[in-house]
Design an enzyme around this catalytic site. Structure first.
Site, PDB file in Angstrom:
ATOM      1  N   ASP A  19       0.835  -1.203   0.000  1.00 58.21           N
ATOM      2  CA  ASP A  19       0.000   0.000   0.000  1.00 58.21           C
ATOM      3  C   ASP A  19       0.873   1.258   0.000  1.00 58.21           C
ATOM      4  OD1 ASP A  19      -2.348   1.423   0.003  1.00 58.21           O
ATOM      5  OD2 ASP A  19      -2.857   1.001   2.091  1.00 58.21           O
ATOM      6  N   ASN A  67     -10.868  -2.354  -5.585  1.00 56.89           N
ATOM      7  CA  ASN A  67     -10.095  -1.387  -6.378  1.00 56.89           C
ATOM      8  C   ASN A  67     -10.711  -1.108  -7.754  1.00 56.89           C
ATOM      9  OD1 ASN A  67      -6.868  -2.497  -5.041  1.00 56.89           O
ATOM     10  ND2 ASN A  67      -8.149  -0.776  -4.387  1.00 56.89           N
TER      11      ASN A  67
HETATM   12  C1  IPE Z   1      -5.455  -2.580  -0.177  1.00 55.93           C
HETATM   13  O1  IPE Z   1      -5.136  -1.236  -0.317  1.00 55.93           O
HETATM   14  C2  IPE Z   1      -5.325  -3.279  -1.479  1.00 55.93           C
HETATM   15  C3  IPE Z   1      -3.969  -3.383  -2.012  1.00 55.93           C
HETATM   16  C4  IPE Z   1      -2.875  -2.995  -1.428  1.00 55.93           C
HETATM   17  C5  IPE Z   1      -3.869  -4.041  -3.279  1.00 55.93           C
HETATM   18  P1  IPE Z   1      -6.255  -0.124  -0.518  1.00 55.93           P
HETATM   19  O2  IPE Z   1      -5.529   1.160  -0.622  1.00 55.93           O
HETATM   20  O3  IPE Z   1      -7.163  -0.482  -1.622  1.00 55.93           O
HETATM   21  O4  IPE Z   1      -7.052  -0.232   0.850  1.00 55.93           O
HETATM   22  P2  IPE Z   1      -7.916   0.848   1.623  1.00 55.93           P
HETATM   23  O5  IPE Z   1      -8.931   1.376   0.670  1.00 55.93           O
HETATM   24  O6  IPE Z   1      -6.979   1.922   2.073  1.00 55.93           O
HETATM   25  O7  IPE Z   1      -8.484   0.101   2.787  1.00 55.93           O
HETATM   26  C1  IPE Z   2      -1.519   0.299  -3.265  1.00 56.30           C
HETATM   27  O1  IPE Z   2      -1.329   1.659  -3.358  1.00 56.30           O
HETATM   28  C2  IPE Z   2      -1.759  -0.353  -4.607  1.00 56.30           C
HETATM   29  C3  IPE Z   2      -3.187  -0.604  -4.891  1.00 56.30           C
HETATM   30  C4  IPE Z   2      -4.155  -0.584  -4.022  1.00 56.30           C
HETATM   31  C5  IPE Z   2      -3.518  -0.935  -6.260  1.00 56.30           C
HETATM   32  P1  IPE Z   2      -2.533   2.682  -3.348  1.00 56.30           P
HETATM   33  O2  IPE Z   2      -2.894   2.973  -4.762  1.00 56.30           O
HETATM   34  O3  IPE Z   2      -3.635   2.229  -2.495  1.00 56.30           O
HETATM   35  O4  IPE Z   2      -1.817   3.951  -2.706  1.00 56.30           O
HETATM   36  P2  IPE Z   2      -2.444   4.967  -1.683  1.00 56.30           P
HETATM   37  O5  IPE Z   2      -2.981   4.165  -0.543  1.00 56.30           O
HETATM   38  O6  IPE Z   2      -3.510   5.709  -2.409  1.00 56.30           O
HETATM   39  O7  IPE Z   2      -1.304   5.828  -1.274  1.00 56.30           O
HETATM   40 MG    MG Z   3      -4.070   2.460  -0.545  1.00 54.84          MG
END
Ligand code: IPE
Ligand code: IPE
Ligand code: MG
Length: 252
Positions: A19, A67
């Site tokens: 993340d 996502n």
């Molecule tokens: C969890 O991260 C999913 C991945 C790292 C692939 P998200 O960024 O989607 O999770 P939330 O929305 O902060 O809980």
């Molecule tokens: C994790 O990074 C990857 C995915 C969830 C695809 P994020 O895209 O959630 O990054 P933040 O949380 O917005 O910084």
């Molecule tokens: Mg995230």
């Protein structure tokens, strides 16, 4: 270097919630997809370090069932990144003895990509240096729902349903549960990651954004894991025996 010390109790299965790619990019004034690309580049060194440290299974969560709700340009970008990663890195991963597995729904990916994923799994299925589980279009609740659907479709009688059976219907069938789950970027939630398998996983949460999570920090996570007191609902022998000893004393 930190790695010169020997690690104790290296976890067999480490799972990472990768993340913070978006915030990593934002901090640099870059578009979110630049963060996802940087995050993808970080995968190979962490996989290599994991194999060196003796981890048997590395699970990485790259895309959740939720996502899909992101802007279309980001979703398309993430699908493209997976596709490019397979095209560009598969040969090298295979050469290095990496066995690829896929955790998640495959049916919602573009058909061409589904085929690439299946071919990659087939090509690497006999490799045994390290297993890389790629969790994509993965959700922990969705995984349980699909397991229940399969069990019903297979006509399994209710009295035959137990924990071992359910485990065998999860995407991780045949694998040990994750010993250690790492979440980067500081969020204190699971977002549904490995709901079934994480009952006794240890967590390591770091504020570091995924693209900056390096071998040194993986080492620190493993070192922290080595210090954890995993009880699995039981009590430790020394505690139990000292209680026994005290009871004896009290009686005397
Ligand atoms: C969890 O991260 C999913 C991945 C790292 C692939 P998200 O960024 O989607 O999770 P939330 O929305 O902060 O809980
Ligand atoms: C994790 O990074 C990857 C995915 C969830 C695809 P994020 O895209 O959630 O990054 P933040 O949380 O917005 O910084
Ligand atoms: Mg995230």
């Amino acid at each position: 270097m930190a790695e010169e010390k020997t690690l104790e109790n290296v976890p067999r299965h480490v799972a990472i919630i990768m993340d913070g790619n978006g915030r990593w990019a934002k901090a640099r004034g870059l578009p979110r997809l630049a963060g996802h690309r940087a995050g993808t580049e970080n995968l190979r060194p962490i996989l290599e370090a994991s194999a060196e440290f003796g981890i048997e299974i590395l699970t990485i969560w790259a895309f959740s069932t939720e996502n899909w709700s992101r802007p279309e340009v980001e979703v398309r970008g993430l699908l493209r990144i997976l596709q490019r990663m397979i095209q560009r890195d598969l040969g090298e991963l295979h050469k290095q003895g990496v066995q690829l597995r896929y955790l998640g729904r495959l049916d919602r990916l573009p058909e061409g990509l589904q085929k690439q994923v299946l071919d990659a799994i087939e090509l690497t299925k006999d490799n045994d240096r390290i297993v890389l589980n790629v969790a994509f279009d993965y959700g922990g609740r969705e995984e349980i729902v699909q397991a229940v659907q399969h069990i019903i479709r297979d006509g399994i009688p209710a009295e035959d349903v137990d924990e071992a059976l359910l485990s065998s219907y999860m995407y991780t069938a045949g694998q040990p549960d994750p010993d250690l789950i790492i979440r980067t970027s500081g969020e204190l939630r699971t977002s549904g990651f490995m709901l079934w398998q994480s009952a006794y996983s240890e967590y390591y949460i770091t504020p570091t954004f995924w693209p900056d999570f390096d071998k040194e920090e993986l080492y620190r996570a493993l070192e922290a894991f080595g210090q954890r007191d995993r009880r699995f609902g039981g009590i430790k022998d020394d505690y139990g025996s000292s209680r026994q000893a005290r009871k004896g004393k009290d009686k005397a």
